[in-house]
Write an enzyme that holds these catalytic residues in place. Structure first.
Site, PDB file in Angstrom:
ATOM      1  N   LEU A  13      36.463  38.766  47.835  1.00 47.32           N
ATOM      2  CA  LEU A  13      35.814  38.863  46.538  1.00 47.32           C
ATOM      3  C   LEU A  13      34.357  38.424  46.600  1.00 47.32           C
ATOM      4  O   LEU A  13      33.511  38.959  45.882  1.00 47.32           O
ATOM      5  CB  LEU A  13      36.566  38.018  45.511  1.00 47.32           C
ATOM      6  CG  LEU A  13      37.902  38.571  45.005  1.00 47.32           C
ATOM      7  CD1 LEU A  13      38.561  37.583  44.056  1.00 47.32           C
ATOM      8  CD2 LEU A  13      37.698  39.916  44.308  1.00 47.32           C
ATOM      9  N   THR A  31      26.470  31.690  50.779  1.00 44.93           N
ATOM     10  CA  THR A  31      26.746  30.842  51.935  1.00 44.93           C
ATOM     11  C   THR A  31      27.836  31.475  52.780  1.00 44.93           C
ATOM     12  O   THR A  31      28.718  32.166  52.272  1.00 44.93           O
ATOM     13  CB  THR A  31      27.189  29.427  51.521  1.00 44.93           C
ATOM     14  OG1 THR A  31      28.543  29.452  51.033  1.00 44.93           O
ATOM     15  CG2 THR A  31      26.261  28.843  50.458  1.00 44.93           C
ATOM     16  N   ASN A  82      33.672  30.336  45.563  1.00 50.56           N
ATOM     17  CA  ASN A  82      34.555  31.372  46.090  1.00 50.56           C
ATOM     18  C   ASN A  82      35.160  31.000  47.433  1.00 50.56           C
ATOM     19  O   ASN A  82      36.246  31.464  47.783  1.00 50.56           O
ATOM     20  CB  ASN A  82      33.781  32.687  46.212  1.00 50.56           C
ATOM     21  CG  ASN A  82      34.562  33.756  46.941  1.00 50.56           C
ATOM     22  OD1 ASN A  82      35.538  34.295  46.426  1.00 50.56           O
ATOM     23  ND2 ASN A  82      34.155  34.061  48.173  1.00 50.56           N
ATOM     24  N   SER A 133      39.954  30.871  41.465  1.00 54.56           N
ATOM     25  CA  SER A 133      41.229  30.206  41.694  1.00 54.56           C
ATOM     26  C   SER A 133      42.242  31.281  42.080  1.00 54.56           C
ATOM     27  O   SER A 133      41.980  32.123  42.929  1.00 54.56           O
ATOM     28  CB  SER A 133      41.654  29.416  40.455  1.00 54.56           C
ATOM     29  OG  SER A 133      42.861  28.719  40.671  1.00 54.56           O
ATOM     30  N   TYR A 147      48.694  24.835  49.156  1.00 55.04           N
ATOM     31  CA  TYR A 147      47.771  25.777  48.526  1.00 55.04           C
ATOM     32  C   TYR A 147      47.752  25.537  47.021  1.00 55.04           C
ATOM     33  O   TYR A 147      46.682  25.465  46.398  1.00 55.04           O
ATOM     34  CB  TYR A 147      48.206  27.201  48.844  1.00 55.04           C
ATOM     35  CG  TYR A 147      47.264  28.266  48.336  1.00 55.04           C
ATOM     36  CD1 TYR A 147      45.958  28.353  48.808  1.00 55.04           C
ATOM     37  CD2 TYR A 147      47.687  29.208  47.397  1.00 55.04           C
ATOM     38  CE1 TYR A 147      45.099  29.343  48.352  1.00 55.04           C
ATOM     39  CE2 TYR A 147      46.839  30.194  46.937  1.00 55.04           C
ATOM     40  CZ  TYR A 147      45.541  30.260  47.419  1.00 55.04           C
ATOM     41  OH  TYR A 147      44.689  31.240  46.959  1.00 55.04           O
ATOM     42  N   LYS A 151      44.667  24.309  44.331  1.00 59.63           N
ATOM     43  CA  LYS A 151      44.309  25.165  43.201  1.00 59.63           C
ATOM     44  C   LYS A 151      44.625  24.511  41.857  1.00 59.63           C
ATOM     45  O   LYS A 151      43.848  24.617  40.903  1.00 59.63           O
ATOM     46  CB  LYS A 151      45.018  26.517  43.319  1.00 59.63           C
ATOM     47  CG  LYS A 151      44.532  27.355  44.491  1.00 59.63           C
ATOM     48  CD  LYS A 151      43.028  27.617  44.424  1.00 59.63           C
ATOM     49  CE  LYS A 151      42.557  28.565  45.511  1.00 59.63           C
ATOM     50  NZ  LYS A 151      41.101  28.831  45.452  1.00 59.63           N
ATOM     51  N   THR A 182      42.166  42.546  50.032  1.00 61.08           N
ATOM     52  CA  THR A 182      41.120  41.992  50.876  1.00 61.08           C
ATOM     53  C   THR A 182      41.769  41.532  52.176  1.00 61.08           C
ATOM     54  O   THR A 182      42.961  41.746  52.407  1.00 61.08           O
ATOM     55  CB  THR A 182      40.445  40.797  50.186  1.00 61.08           C
ATOM     56  OG1 THR A 182      41.405  39.719  50.084  1.00 61.08           O
ATOM     57  CG2 THR A 182      39.968  41.160  48.783  1.00 61.08           C
TER      58      THR A 182
END
Length: 277
Positions: A13, A31, A82, A133, A147, A151, A182
């Site tokens: 994304l 970045t 991100n 998120s 994970y 989040k 992705t």
């Protein structure tokens, strides 16, 4: 023309948002962890695309990079957290190092970016913070406990920050994507070394996460376009749900949570203090 700061712009994304923004004429300060991974965009867009090497686990470096972007570009209209990755496996299957790296990247790194950006956004009189998120920040699946820990933690942080910074004209949006086509599942995703004890349990479901025969529902280009559009919405939507799977998982989880809590209204009140104040 707006100026965006986005972590992790080399893929997923982050890359899709960056391409969309540069195409429409905005400036992007991006970045990357892997140097050279966005050289094609630098060659095409020149000074419109500012890039810095950053591992968000390096908290002092996070502040250095955000400050440098501000100094060189003059303002930051939208700051997007991100950078992150998936770590799947039962809690018992994970190593200490995996736990530390996951929380350091998905939680502490995002917190550091927000803390570094806020002084600049206040000085310029407003802006937008956007946190990428997942529906897994509101719902859970077995085999993804760490994970979810990161989040759920960052969602609580961002929701509280939204209330703190509203007086300064700073909006906050938490983006809740479902599965997207992705390289998230096939590139950065880490799987724990399996333990036979979990072979026939729900936690073993995640071991098939990298099966390419089961493509995700979400279109990353459409998701990126929706995120970019949401940055202009006033007031800022606190949560932005992307994908029919995300909507289904989130609404189911919230309904289940209410069903667990609402029957306890009377017994909860029974523990209130009733003596003299």
């Amino acid at each position: 023309m707006a100026t965006w700061f986005i972590t992790g712009v080399n893929s997923g994304l982050g890359r899709a948002m960056t391409e969309r923004l540069l195409e429409r004429g905005d400036r992007v300060a991006g970045t990357v962890r892997r140097e050279g991974s966005v050289d094609d965009l630098r060659a095409k867009y020149g000074d419109q695309f500012w890039v810095a090497h950053l591992d968000v686990r390096d908290l002092p470096r996070v502040r250095e990079v955000v400050d440098l972007a501000w100094d060189e570009l003059g303002r930051l209209d939208v700051v997007v957290n991100n950078a992150g990755y998936g770590l799947f496996g039962a809690a018992e299957e994970l190593t200490d190092a995996q736990v530390v790296d996951q929380i350091g990247t998905n939680l502490l790194g995002s917190i550091a970016v927000v803390r570094a950006a806020l002084p600049h956004l206040r000085v310029q009189g407003g802006g937008r913070l956007m946190q990428i998120s997942t529906y897994g920040g509101l719902a859970t699946n077995p085999g993804a406990s760490l994970y979810h820990a990161g989040k759920w933690g960052i969602e609580g942080f961002m929701e509280s920050v939204a209330k703190e910074v509203a007086p300064f004209g700073i909006g906050v949006t938490i983006v809740e994507p479902g599965g997207a086509r992705t390289e998230f599942r096939f590139g950065s995703l880490q799987l724990a070394t399996p333990m036979t004890a979990y072979d026939d349990t729900p936690a073993a479901m995640v071991r098939g996460a990298q099966d390419r025969s089961r493509p995700s529902l979400g279109d990353p280009v459409k998701m990126a376009e929706r995120i970019v559009a949401a940055a202009d919405e006033e007031p800022a939507p606190l949560r932005l749900v992307l994908g029919s799977d995300a909507y289904r998982f989130i609404t189911t989880a919230l309904r289940e949570r209410l069903a667990q809590v609402e029957p306890q209204e009377r017994t909860a009140a029974a523990t209130d203090w009733v003596g003299p104040q």
